[in-house]
Motif scaffolding. Structure first.
Motif, PDB file in Angstrom:
ATOM      1  N   LEU A   1     -11.043  10.561 -34.645  1.00  0.00           N
ATOM      2  CA  LEU A   1     -10.889  10.919 -33.227  1.00  0.00           C
ATOM      3  C   LEU A   1     -10.926   9.686 -32.339  1.00  0.00           C
ATOM      4  O   LEU A   1     -10.234   9.628 -31.319  1.00  0.00           O
ATOM      5  N   GLU A   2     -11.722   8.706 -32.731  1.00  0.00           N
ATOM      6  CA  GLU A   2     -11.770   7.461 -31.958  1.00  0.00           C
ATOM      7  C   GLU A   2     -10.395   6.781 -31.977  1.00  0.00           C
ATOM      8  O   GLU A   2      -9.963   6.228 -30.968  1.00  0.00           O
TER       9      GLU A   2
ATOM     10  N   THR B   1      -7.393   8.328 -32.474  1.00  0.00           N
ATOM     11  CA  THR B   1      -6.417   9.172 -31.771  1.00  0.00           C
ATOM     12  C   THR B   1      -7.130  10.424 -31.296  1.00  0.00           C
ATOM     13  O   THR B   1      -7.629  11.198 -32.117  1.00  0.00           O
ATOM     14  N   HIS B   2      -7.174  10.599 -29.994  1.00  0.00           N
ATOM     15  CA  HIS B   2      -7.806  11.814 -29.489  1.00  0.00           C
ATOM     16  C   HIS B   2      -7.092  12.286 -28.241  1.00  0.00           C
ATOM     17  O   HIS B   2      -6.514  11.479 -27.522  1.00  0.00           O
ATOM     18  N   PRO B   3      -7.120  13.591 -28.020  1.00  0.00           N
ATOM     19  CA  PRO B   3      -7.684  14.633 -28.872  1.00  0.00           C
ATOM     20  C   PRO B   3      -6.779  14.902 -30.070  1.00  0.00           C
ATOM     21  O   PRO B   3      -5.629  14.474 -30.117  1.00  0.00           O
ATOM     22  N   GLN B   4      -7.329  15.637 -31.032  1.00  0.00           N
ATOM     23  CA  GLN B   4      -6.586  16.111 -32.196  1.00  0.00           C
ATOM     24  C   GLN B   4      -6.957  17.568 -32.427  1.00  0.00           C
ATOM     25  O   GLN B   4      -8.001  18.026 -31.971  1.00  0.00           O
TER      26      GLN B   4
ATOM     27  N   VAL C   1     -18.642  16.061 -29.793  1.00  0.00           N
ATOM     28  CA  VAL C   1     -17.249  16.402 -29.506  1.00  0.00           C
ATOM     29  C   VAL C   1     -17.210  17.638 -28.621  1.00  0.00           C
ATOM     30  O   VAL C   1     -18.188  18.380 -28.525  1.00  0.00           O
ATOM     31  N   THR C   2     -16.059  17.822 -28.001  1.00  0.00           N
ATOM     32  CA  THR C   2     -15.809  19.043 -27.244  1.00  0.00           C
ATOM     33  C   THR C   2     -14.689  19.797 -27.944  1.00  0.00           C
ATOM     34  O   THR C   2     -13.762  19.188 -28.491  1.00  0.00           O
TER      35      THR C   2
ATOM     36  N   SER D   1      -8.436  22.203 -29.947  1.00  0.00           N
ATOM     37  CA  SER D   1      -8.352  20.769 -29.682  1.00  0.00           C
ATOM     38  C   SER D   1      -9.760  20.186 -29.722  1.00  0.00           C
ATOM     39  O   SER D   1     -10.697  20.744 -29.151  1.00  0.00           O
TER      40      SER D   1
ATOM     41  N   ASP E   1     -12.040  16.737 -29.001  1.00  0.00           N
ATOM     42  CA  ASP E   1     -12.048  15.443 -28.311  1.00  0.00           C
ATOM     43  C   ASP E   1     -13.460  14.882 -28.341  1.00  0.00           C
ATOM     44  O   ASP E   1     -14.437  15.610 -28.534  1.00  0.00           O
TER      45      ASP E   1
END
Length: 125
Positions: free
Chosen positions: A28-29, A31-34, A63-64, A73, A75
């Motif tokens: 996630l760091e 590429t975010h969000p995924q 994360v959210t 999603s 993030d």
């Protein structure tokens, strides 16, 4: 492979979680969000495993999770910075430990494992 897993468990212990949680956070760091599906594809874990792990990360406020139709999603949350610092330090330490233990055999072994992993993953598609 069990020995690698045991070494990873030991090195990633400062995160307070199994290494797979750190792998999710570092993905996630990058590429975010995924979505859960994207993380599943990137990391090679089952969607149900990713779903369970991100719920744990959300409970830790790292994360959210946001519903987007049928997808979820994921993030990074503001509290993720300290965890990611520790996880990235562990990644560096893991690299150093495996360099020390495996020496010149590490690179060809890693290349072969990566190549074979890709072949096996293609078979599952």
């Amino acid at each position: 492979m069990r020995a690698v897993e045991q070494l990873a468990d030991q090195v990633y212990a400062p995160t307070g979680m199994k290494p797979a949680y750190a792998y999710i956070m570092m993905a996630l760091e990058d590429t975010h969000p995924q979505t859960i599906m994207q993380l599943s594809t990137t990391l090679g874990y089952e969607r149900s495993s990713i779903s369970r792990m991100v719920k744990t990360l959300a409970a830790q406020q790292l994360v959210t999770l946001t519903a987007q139709g049928r997808a979820t999603s994921i993030d990074l949350a503001p509290a993720s910075a300290a965890f990611l610092k520790t996880a990235n330090d562990c990644l560096i330490k893991f690299g150093q430990r495996t360099d020390d233990l495996l020496g010149t055999t590490k690179a060809p072994m890693t290349d072969l494992l990566t190549e074979n992993n890709l072949k096996l993953r293609e078979d599952f598609k």
